[in-house]
Design a protein around this motif. Structure first.
Motif, mmCIF file in Angstrom:
data_model
loop_
_atom_site.group_PDB
_atom_site.id
_atom_site.type_symbol
_atom_site.label_atom_id
_atom_site.label_comp_id
_atom_site.label_asym_id
_atom_site.label_seq_id
_atom_site.Cartn_x
_atom_site.Cartn_y
_atom_site.Cartn_z
ATOM 1 N N MET A 1 0.762 -1.310 -0.052
ATOM 2 C CA MET A 1 -0.064 0.097 -0.111
ATOM 3 C C MET A 1 0.723 1.123 -0.103
ATOM 4 S SD MET A 1 -2.761 1.227 2.756
ATOM 5 C CE MET A 1 -3.540 -0.227 2.721
ATOM 6 N N ALA A 2 2.082 1.101 0.423
ATOM 7 C CA ALA A 2 3.117 2.431 0.482
ATOM 8 C C ALA A 2 3.194 3.087 -0.949
ATOM 9 C CB ALA A 2 4.272 2.126 1.065
ATOM 10 N N SER A 3 3.161 2.288 -1.770
ATOM 11 C CA SER A 3 3.191 3.004 -3.378
ATOM 12 C C SER A 3 1.875 3.725 -3.543
ATOM 13 C CB SER A 3 3.530 1.566 -4.345
ATOM 14 O OG SER A 3 2.190 0.963 -4.234
ATOM 15 N N ALA A 4 0.880 3.438 -3.178
ATOM 16 C CA ALA A 4 -0.474 4.326 -3.357
ATOM 17 C C ALA A 4 -0.426 5.591 -2.501
ATOM 18 C CB ALA A 4 -1.707 3.380 -3.190
ATOM 19 N N GLN A 5 0.427 5.533 -1.453
ATOM 20 C CA GLN A 5 0.705 6.709 -0.605
ATOM 21 C C GLN A 5 1.649 7.907 -1.046
ATOM 22 O OE1 GLN A 5 1.312 4.897 3.234
ATOM 23 N NE2 GLN A 5 -0.836 5.333 3.774
ATOM 24 N N GLU A 6 2.008 7.484 -2.272
ATOM 25 C CA GLU A 6 2.985 8.619 -2.879
ATOM 26 C C GLU A 6 2.272 9.884 -3.585
ATOM 27 O OE1 GLU A 6 5.334 6.259 -5.416
ATOM 28 O OE2 GLU A 6 6.209 5.099 -3.692
ATOM 29 N N GLY A 7 2.973 10.849 -3.453
ATOM 30 C CA GLY A 7 2.147 11.841 -4.529
ATOM 31 C C GLY A 7 1.185 12.907 -3.805
ATOM 32 N N PHE A 8 1.263 13.015 -2.319
ATOM 33 C CA PHE A 8 0.634 13.979 -1.659
ATOM 34 C C PHE A 8 1.170 14.103 -0.166
ATOM 35 C CE2 PHE A 8 -1.152 10.101 -0.073
ATOM 36 C CZ PHE A 8 -1.526 10.161 1.080
ATOM 37 N N LYS A 15 1.637 8.802 7.413
ATOM 38 C CA LYS A 15 0.821 8.069 6.515
ATOM 39 C C LYS A 15 0.751 6.585 7.041
ATOM 40 C CE LYS A 15 1.833 10.927 2.450
ATOM 41 N NZ LYS A 15 2.403 10.980 1.241
ATOM 42 N N GLU A 16 1.932 5.776 7.394
ATOM 43 C CA GLU A 16 1.846 4.587 7.558
ATOM 44 C C GLU A 16 0.766 4.113 8.846
ATOM 45 O OE1 GLU A 16 5.065 2.522 9.836
ATOM 46 O OE2 GLU A 16 5.950 4.642 9.843
ATOM 47 N N TYR A 17 0.455 5.071 9.664
ATOM 48 C CA TYR A 17 -0.556 4.932 10.653
ATOM 49 C C TYR A 17 -1.951 4.954 10.244
ATOM 50 C CZ TYR A 17 3.398 4.599 13.697
ATOM 51 O OH TYR A 17 4.683 4.194 14.195
ATOM 52 N N VAL A 18 -2.357 5.037 8.939
ATOM 53 C CA VAL A 18 -3.649 4.638 8.408
ATOM 54 C C VAL A 18 -4.282 3.501 8.971
ATOM 55 C CG1 VAL A 18 -2.982 3.638 6.231
ATOM 56 C CG2 VAL A 18 -5.006 5.089 6.304
ATOM 57 N N THR A 19 -3.312 2.734 9.339
ATOM 58 C CA THR A 19 -3.924 1.271 9.876
ATOM 59 C C THR A 19 -3.948 1.083 11.426
ATOM 60 O OG1 THR A 19 -1.949 0.253 9.870
ATOM 61 C CG2 THR A 19 -3.328 -0.127 7.702
ATOM 62 N N ALA A 20 -3.510 2.332 11.958
ATOM 63 C CA ALA A 20 -3.542 2.221 13.624
ATOM 64 C C ALA A 20 -4.943 2.188 13.962
ATOM 65 C CB ALA A 20 -2.932 3.649 13.964
ATOM 66 N N TYR A 21 -5.113 0.969 14.914
ATOM 67 C CA TYR A 21 -6.516 0.594 15.414
ATOM 68 C C TYR A 21 -7.652 0.730 14.275
ATOM 69 C CZ TYR A 21 -3.721 1.040 19.648
ATOM 70 O OH TYR A 21 -2.952 0.891 20.640
ATOM 71 N N ARG A 59 -3.472 -4.346 -7.304
ATOM 72 C CA ARG A 59 -2.779 -3.283 -6.870
ATOM 73 C C ARG A 59 -3.485 -2.306 -5.927
ATOM 74 N NH1 ARG A 59 0.544 -6.315 -8.459
ATOM 75 N NH2 ARG A 59 2.549 -6.119 -9.605
ATOM 76 N N TRP A 60 -3.113 -1.667 -5.053
ATOM 77 C CA TRP A 60 -3.586 -0.874 -4.096
ATOM 78 C C TRP A 60 -3.976 0.239 -4.874
ATOM 79 C CZ3 TRP A 60 -6.227 -1.667 0.316
ATOM 80 C CH2 TRP A 60 -5.905 -2.844 1.101
ATOM 81 N N ASN A 65 -7.490 12.157 -2.561
ATOM 82 C CA ASN A 65 -6.530 12.756 -1.769
ATOM 83 C C ASN A 65 -7.386 13.132 -0.560
ATOM 84 O OD1 ASN A 65 -4.481 12.299 -3.487
ATOM 85 N ND2 ASN A 65 -4.794 14.120 -4.665
ATOM 86 N N PRO A 66 -6.653 13.176 0.640
ATOM 87 C CA PRO A 66 -6.970 13.409 1.826
ATOM 88 C C PRO A 66 -7.390 15.115 2.037
ATOM 89 C CG PRO A 66 -4.841 13.370 2.199
ATOM 90 C CD PRO A 66 -4.798 12.731 0.937
ATOM 91 N N THR A 67 -8.226 15.424 2.881
ATOM 92 C CA THR A 67 -8.635 16.757 2.981
ATOM 93 C C THR A 67 -7.022 17.477 3.445
ATOM 94 O OG1 THR A 67 -10.518 16.624 3.679
ATOM 95 C CG2 THR A 67 -9.559 18.583 4.840
ATOM 96 N N PRO A 68 -6.566 18.445 2.630
ATOM 97 C CA PRO A 68 -5.359 18.861 2.912
ATOM 98 C C PRO A 68 -4.824 19.914 3.999
ATOM 99 C CG PRO A 68 -6.249 20.031 1.127
ATOM 100 C CD PRO A 68 -7.210 19.309 1.644
ATOM 101 N N VAL A 69 -5.776 20.524 4.798
ATOM 102 C CA VAL A 69 -5.774 21.283 5.732
ATOM 103 C C VAL A 69 -6.548 20.938 6.913
ATOM 104 C CG1 VAL A 69 -5.709 23.558 6.771
ATOM 105 C CG2 VAL A 69 -5.078 23.429 4.228
ATOM 106 N N VAL A 70 -6.248 20.399 7.936
ATOM 107 C CA VAL A 70 -6.992 19.889 8.705
ATOM 108 C C VAL A 70 -6.853 20.232 10.599
ATOM 109 C CG1 VAL A 70 -7.085 17.572 7.735
ATOM 110 C CG2 VAL A 70 -5.434 17.941 9.529
ATOM 111 N N GLY A 71 -5.621 21.097 10.505
ATOM 112 C CA GLY A 71 -5.286 21.386 12.127
ATOM 113 C C GLY A 71 -4.556 20.666 12.721
ATOM 114 N N PRO A 72 -3.909 20.972 13.560
ATOM 115 C CA PRO A 72 -3.040 20.298 14.528
ATOM 116 C C PRO A 72 -3.649 19.298 15.394
ATOM 117 C CG PRO A 72 -3.025 22.532 15.532
ATOM 118 C CD PRO A 72 -3.828 22.429 14.215
#
Length: 323
Positions: A1-8, A15-21, A59-60, A65-72
């Motif tokens: 899946m890491a290859s599908a996380q490129e470009g943003f 990004k790797e914690y998209v699978t966290a819990y 392939r994944w 694309n995710p919402t670009p501005v989300v706040g801290p």
């Protein structure tokens, strides 16, 4: 899946914690796996990834694309970002694909992006035809009363008619109706430990709670009438909380994959005896030691291909075996 996380760029966290819990769900047509997650202070992205196993060379794919501005992450989480799209969250078992509606649903959510364990009662859906979420509040939210609101439930399962059943920590057993997209309280039943898997036996129309201390089955033909159960067999202890469970239609049994090892166990739906399931081929690595290792819906079954699957992390191959 890491290859599908490129470009943003990451909107927050790693990004790797998209699978966290967090988990995944399966669209039956095409045996397509949908994955989304993150949340808490781990990852802010609300993008969706899919893997169509029916393809000759799966392939994944990143669908949006995710919402670009989300706040801290130092702020308390809110259910929607400023663009109206759902906030990233730990998806546990809340992620469900409803084939009749061709939508991936968030049925509530826990630990939404922020510095605390923010909760949301919102029900939201991703449309794979448009590769975008439907507008906020398209669907009615889950009930927020009585206390121990349903959206903190981690026991979530879909039945044969694609209604989604939830039980909250206070024992409330709820049913989200896929036709009306509304939720009702069915009954108040016994309580259970957090991180407990629920799975529906569609042959007997039972909802089974997999927990060695609080095992139970609920008769979905009879207002969720509850019967305590004890798991038996040489591997009874493997039906403990934090395990993930799928219904394997090809075998007519439950299959269990645990958070702390890489073996597969089978549970008889009548006797609830748990035994080893012999799986040939090379074994996958064990799940990671932290919360990323809890599988939730990343232990899945694709009925068209009779495939069981295991998604360890974004940096690992997907492991499959055919029953």
């Amino acid at each position: 899946m890491a290859s599908a996380q490129e470009g943003f760029p990451s909107p927050g966290g790693s990004k790797e914690y998209v699978t966290a819990y967090s988990g995944a769900c399966v669209k039956d047509n095409g045996s397509e796996v949908f994955l989304a997650g993150g949340g808490h202070a781990d990852y802010a992205g609300n993008e969706v990834y899919t893997l169509r196993l029916q393809n000759d060379a799966p392939r994944w794919v990143r669908r949006n694309n995710p919402t670009p501005v989300v706040g801290p992450s130092s702020h308390i989480g809110t259910p929607y970002y400023s663009d109206g799209r759902p906030t990233s969250r730990h998806t546990y078992w809340h992620l469900q694909f409803v084939n009749a509606r061709n939508r991936m649903f968030y049925i509530g959510g826990a630990a939404i992006w922020g510095n605390g364990n923010g909760l949301t009662s919102a029900v939201d859906a991703f449309n794979p035809d448009t590769n975008d979420y439907e507008p906020a509040r398209t669907y009615a939210s889950l009930p927020t009363s009585p206390s121990y609101a349903v959206y903190v439930a981690q026991g979530v399962a879909k039945d044969a008619n694609e209604n989604v059943w939830l039980q909250n920590p206070g024992g409330g057993l709820y049913r989200w109706d896929q036709v009306t997209a509304t939720t009702s309280l069915v009954a108040v039943r016994s309580v259970y430990e957090i991180d407990t898997a629920f799975c529906v036996d569609p042959v007997r129309n039972r909802l089974v709670r997999f927990c060695t201390q609080f095992g139970a089955m609920f008769d979905l033909n009879n207002s969720g009438a509850e019967t305590p159960i004890s798991f038996g067999g040489q591997r009874a202890s493997k039906a403990a909380r934090r395990s993930s469970v799928i219904w394997c239609a090809a075998r007519g049994t439950f299959l269990i994959f645990r958070w702390d090892e890489n073996n597969v166990y089978e549970c008889d739906p009548v006797t609830f005896a748990v035994t080893d399931l012999a799986v040939s081929g090379a074994k996958p690595p064990r799940p990671p030691a932290d919360g990323v290792g809890d599988m939730y819906g990343r232990w899945f079954y694709a009925p068209e291909l009779r495939l069981c699957g295991y998604i360890r992390s974004v940096n690992d191959n997907v492991w499959l075996f055919r029953v």
